[in-house]
Design a protein around this motif. Structure first.
Motif: not given
Ligand code: AMP
Length: 145
Positions: A30-49
């Motif tokens: 589970v990742v937590v960030d106050r800035d929604e744009r930060a989640f764009a750093n997650l790779q769809a093919e890698a991250f399933s959390g």
């Protein structure tokens, strides 16, 4: 390999790298960030959390991320004081066994260690890496015998 429940606080350059790697390895992340744009750093093919948007300074946000269930909490926002607070809350209030934090200021590391918190200090790691590069440059320029 045992699957761990890992909460990563701060999904910037470092947090997202860890989240992608750990998720790819099969851990529940589970990742937590106050800035929604930060989640764009997650790779769809890698991250399933899961993603939790919110300020990690609020215990309710950590609760929403399921910190109370986590095996590991990693605090990697860019603020030492916030990482310290998150690490302390995770360890002492939520009872998480493995708590680790990024600490830029090497002078703060002792305090973490006294409290049983693990740290990685990028400043010290960079210092060591530059010293090795300087040594290699010096060795390369050494006059021939
Ligand atoms: P970086 O320095 O690139 O590893 O990114 C640090 C991340 O921490 C950024 O994505 C910030 O949005 C995030 N961050 C900073 N302060 C907070 C906070 N109070 N709560 C949650 N995330 C934060």
């Amino acid at each position: 390999m045992k699957s761990l429940y890992v909460v990563i606080v701060g999904c910037g350059r470092l947090g997202s790298l860890l989240a992608n790697d750990l998720s790819r390895q099969g851990h529940r992340v589970v990742v937590v960030d106050r800035d929604e744009r930060a989640f764009a750093n997650l790779q769809a093919e890698a991250f399933s959390g899961f993603r939790v948007e919110g300020d990690a300074a609020e215990a309710a946000v950590l609760g929403k991320a399921g910190v109370q269930e986590a095996n590991v909490v990693i605090a990697v926002t860019r603020e030492d004081s916030l990482n310290f607070m998150v690490a302390l809350v995770a360890s002492k209030i939520f009872g998480v066994r493995h708590v680790m934090a990024r600490v830029y200021d090497p002078r703060r590391e002792d305090l973490y260690q006294e409290l049983g918190l693990q740290t990685v200090c990028p400043t010290l790691l960079a210092g060591e890496a530059f010293s090795r590069l300087i040594q290699t440059a010096l060795d390369g320029n050494a006059p021939s015998p």
